[in-house]
Design a protein around this motif. Structure first.
Motif, PDB file in Angstrom:
ATOM      1  N   UNK A  54      41.675   5.819  60.092  1.00 45.66           N
ATOM      2  CA  UNK A  54      41.492   5.161  58.806  1.00 45.66           C
ATOM      3  C   UNK A  54      42.496   4.020  58.705  1.00 45.66           C
ATOM      4  N   UNK A  55      42.069   2.938  58.106  1.00 39.73           N
ATOM      5  CA  UNK A  55      42.941   1.784  57.896  1.00 39.73           C
ATOM      6  C   UNK A  55      43.149   1.600  56.407  1.00 39.73           C
ATOM      7  N   UNK A  56      44.408   1.410  56.016  1.00 42.31           N
ATOM      8  CA  UNK A  56      44.785   1.265  54.614  1.00 42.31           C
ATOM      9  C   UNK A  56      45.416  -0.104  54.395  1.00 42.31           C
ATOM     10  N   UNK A  57      45.247  -0.612  53.186  1.00 39.36           N
ATOM     11  CA  UNK A  57      45.890  -1.859  52.798  1.00 39.36           C
ATOM     12  C   UNK A  57      47.211  -1.531  52.101  1.00 39.36           C
ATOM     13  N   UNK A  58      48.264  -2.197  52.528  1.00 42.47           N
ATOM     14  CA  UNK A  58      49.591  -1.966  51.963  1.00 42.47           C
ATOM     15  C   UNK A  58      50.231  -3.317  51.660  1.00 42.47           C
ATOM     16  N   UNK A 132      54.378   0.811  35.660  1.00 38.97           N
ATOM     17  CA  UNK A 132      54.904   2.163  35.498  1.00 38.97           C
ATOM     18  C   UNK A 132      56.313   2.323  36.061  1.00 38.97           C
ATOM     19  N   UNK A 133      56.812   1.304  36.780  1.00 35.80           N
ATOM     20  CA  UNK A 133      58.157   1.308  37.364  1.00 35.80           C
ATOM     21  C   UNK A 133      58.343   2.451  38.363  1.00 35.80           C
ATOM     22  N   UNK A 134      57.316   2.698  39.168  1.00 34.02           N
ATOM     23  CA  UNK A 134      57.404   3.729  40.195  1.00 34.02           C
ATOM     24  C   UNK A 134      57.897   3.137  41.508  1.00 34.02           C
ATOM     25  N   UNK A 135      58.463   3.991  42.373  1.00 29.60           N
ATOM     26  CA  UNK A 135      58.997   3.558  43.664  1.00 29.60           C
ATOM     27  C   UNK A 135      58.255   4.161  44.851  1.00 29.60           C
ATOM     28  N   UNK A 136      57.514   5.248  44.665  1.00 28.66           N
ATOM     29  CA  UNK A 136      56.900   5.946  45.794  1.00 28.66           C
ATOM     30  C   UNK A 136      55.870   5.048  46.494  1.00 28.66           C
ATOM     31  N   UNK A 137      55.620   5.273  47.798  1.00 31.00           N
ATOM     32  CA  UNK A 137      54.621   4.482  48.525  1.00 31.00           C
ATOM     33  C   UNK A 137      53.224   4.735  47.971  1.00 31.00           C
ATOM     34  N   UNK A 138      52.444   3.659  47.848  1.00 26.21           N
ATOM     35  CA  UNK A 138      51.092   3.754  47.305  1.00 26.21           C
ATOM     36  C   UNK A 138      50.249   2.722  48.037  1.00 26.21           C
ATOM     37  N   UNK A 139      49.166   3.173  48.670  1.00 26.92           N
ATOM     38  CA  UNK A 139      48.347   2.284  49.479  1.00 26.92           C
ATOM     39  C   UNK A 139      46.900   2.343  49.016  1.00 26.92           C
TER      40      UNK A 139
END
Length: 250
Positions: A54-58, A132-139
């Motif tokens: 699978x390919x994700x956009x980051x 939301x001022x979040x830091x966790x990785x999200x792709x």
């Protein structure tokens, strides 16, 4: 927030209260032992080798599933409800995500990487993440089959049928949305082989939401008539915003 009206519980002597509390303690101990048993069975589940890439956009460009491990052997993927047309993430998923950032250092030290995945384009994800001022990785899995293969996204054709496959069973389409939540776990061995080890859906990830666990011992507990119906995005609580309806979708 208006507290749901509730009659007072019986008022008794300290001795009677202790007797009732000890009876409840026995149930709590049973719950703890059952929870330990469930965790043992979870770790003993067989695995499925991933035979599809699978390919994700980051924000850093395209990444494959193997890249999401970020050098660690274990990966937790939170299936965050945010579809391609949405400008804001699901309220319930946002509630969950408010609890993640503080765990990241501990997870990473324990050889676990946490990543949220949504079908929304990466620019929309980054805009909402900044709000939301979040830091966790999200792709973004936009354009891939990832969400569909893990049964958390559904096409209009899927929803037009009587049922969709969600939470390991046929679920009435009337109870489904185009996006639904879940959590999946993966393991990557020294050879680079990736295995799907676990997934949970619906209320399966509830224990990850610390606020609910803290509310449970309070007098009115979660004080809800429907699952998490009291929750809003953290920047929408009074007096910040009252206009946008709180829903589990968008």
């Amino acid at each position: 927030m208006n507290v749901v009206a509730s009659p007072m519980n019986p008022v008794v002597s300290r001795e009677e209260w202790l007797e009732a509390r000890r009876r409840l303690l026995q149930l709590e101990k049973e719950e703890t032992r059952l929870r330990d048993k469930v965790r043992t069975e979870r770790r003993a589940l067989p695995w499925v080798k991933m035979d599809k890439d699978y390919v994700f956009q980051t924000p850093e460009g395209e990444k494959h599933l193997s890249d999401l491990f970020d050098g660690r052997s274990q990966l937790l993927v939170y299936h965050f409800m945010m579809g391609p047309e949405w400008d804001a993430g699901c309220v319930g998923c946002s509630f969950h995500s408010d609890h993640v950032d503080g765990t990241l250092a501990h997870l990473n030290h324990h050889d676990v990487t946490y990543v949220a995945v949504s079908r929304a384009p990466i620019d929309k994800i980054m805009a909402y993440k900044a709000r939301m001022a979040w830091k966790f990785p999200w792709v973004s899995s936009h354009g891939s089959d990832f969400n569909f293969d893990f049964h958390v996204s559904f096409t209009p054709e899927d929803l037009a049928k009587k049922t969709v496959y969600y939470n390991f069973r046929a679920t009435p389409s009337a109870d489904a949305h185009d996006e639904l939540p879940g959590l999946s776990a993966f393991y990557r061995n020294d050879k680079g082989d990736i295995f799907h080890t676990y997934s949970t859906y619906a209320r399966g990830g509830e224990e990850l939401i610390g606020t609910l666990m803290v509310l449970d011992p309070a007098r009115f507990g979660r004080n809800e008539e429907g699952t998490m119906d009291f929750v809003m995005r953290h920047d929408e609580y009074e007096p910040a915003m009252e206009s946008e309806a709180s829903s589990c979708c968008h």
